[in-house]
Design an enzyme around this catalytic site. Sequence first.
Site, PDB file in Angstrom:
ATOM      1  N   VAL A  17       0.860  -1.200   0.000  1.00 46.71           N
ATOM      2  CA  VAL A  17       0.000   0.000   0.000  1.00 46.71           C
ATOM      3  C   VAL A  17       0.890   1.242   0.000  1.00 46.71           C
ATOM      4  O   VAL A  17       1.825   1.321   0.789  1.00 46.71           O
ATOM      5  CB  VAL A  17      -0.881   0.053   1.276  1.00 46.71           C
ATOM      6  CG1 VAL A  17      -1.619   1.386   1.368  1.00 46.71           C
ATOM      7  CG2 VAL A  17      -1.886  -1.093   1.286  1.00 46.71           C
ATOM      8  N   HIS A  18       0.610   2.180  -0.880  1.00 50.30           N
ATOM      9  CA  HIS A  18       1.408   3.410  -0.836  1.00 50.30           C
ATOM     10  C   HIS A  18       0.703   4.655  -1.361  1.00 50.30           C
ATOM     11  O   HIS A  18       1.197   5.761  -1.234  1.00 50.30           O
ATOM     12  CB  HIS A  18       2.720   3.234  -1.610  1.00 50.30           C
ATOM     13  CG  HIS A  18       2.521   3.133  -3.100  1.00 50.30           C
ATOM     14  ND1 HIS A  18       2.512   4.234  -3.913  1.00 50.30           N
ATOM     15  CD2 HIS A  18       2.303   2.079  -3.902  1.00 50.30           C
ATOM     16  CE1 HIS A  18       2.307   3.851  -5.167  1.00 50.30           C
ATOM     17  NE2 HIS A  18       2.172   2.543  -5.185  1.00 50.30           N
TER      18      HIS A  18
END
Length: 355
Positions: free
Chosen positions: A198-199
Amino acid sequence: MSLVGNRPQFVKAAPLSRALRARGTEILVHSGQHYDPELADLFFDELAIPTPDHALGVGKGTPLGQLAAMLTGLEGLVAAERPDVLLVYGDTTTTLAGAICAAKSGVPLAHVEAGLRAFDRTMPEEQNRVTTDHLSELLFCPTPVAVANLQREAITTGVHMVGDVMLDAALLFADAAAHRPGPEAYGLSPREYILMTVHRAAATDTREALASLVQVLGALPGPVLFPVHPRTRTKLADAGLWDAAAALPGVQLVAPVGYLEFTRLLTQARAVVTDSGGVQKEACLHRIPCVTLRDTTEWTETVTHGFNTLTGLDPSRVASALAHAAIPESAPDLYGDGHASARIAEILERFVAAR
Ligand code: UDP
């Protein structure tokens, strides 16, 4: 002149830089958008990407601050080098900086991964890709869907359906990846665990989104291996949620890993849960079911063909998608034949020769 600046661009440049150098001269420029060793240096070493000829070193900052710094650095560089073509990848601030600089300097712009649309103009990535496509003279599309998206925006000249350079990378490094440590290094067995990344801003920019992310993490069935992007790590820590995430049973939060190890972990996973563009596509390439924590995707064909399910940051939708996740046996190959880089290099060579 090729411009790179962050993790997915290093992966894409690895096969294409080789192909370009087999036919001509490449001046490689690193914007410095990603500067953590685990997101940058590791990739240059592992994937044998040539040392950049120029490093703009923009480093930390807001997207607009980074854009401004890149434009300032690039302006002088492009004026000094006068490249035949400026080539950019994907949809990041680095991509946009290259596009604006090329247009303003009168240098033809080439875009690798042209034509992708998530149809959500609030996403910074969508703004970058739309702008870049409209400024490009050469548009290298990974899929027929991308070609059709461009057509809908009246972009029809300079468009080439070449296939996807990330497939080239996957094939080029398949052997090396197969020899990297697998899930056993984390005490996990093949096909037992969920690999998570996730980013994006939408999942990390507000406390509310971060809290949902931790809920999603807690609701995932079975062991989870989560190589945490430095941005996500910082945001979770700043929101006071890091310890809660780290304490969840069955969840391992680890540092980001290199491309080869990540590929190995991906090919052995039961499923992938991500908000990454590249990881959705790589899951599809390796035929690993993918659940995407977003409401839209630019890789729409992964959803159409049953490789990928969009769930947003909703724990119950994620759990239900995982319960039903399976790759349909009839699903076709979507991303070409693994020769996109060679095609791009050949088209560029012809383009330059004809000028
Ligand atoms: N990746 C990696 N290590 C990790 C997580 C991802 O090497 O710990 C690679 C992944 O294989 C893919 C690329 O990073 O090639 C995707 O980059 P990212 O998710 O940062 O960006 P996006 O594709 O969303 O633009």
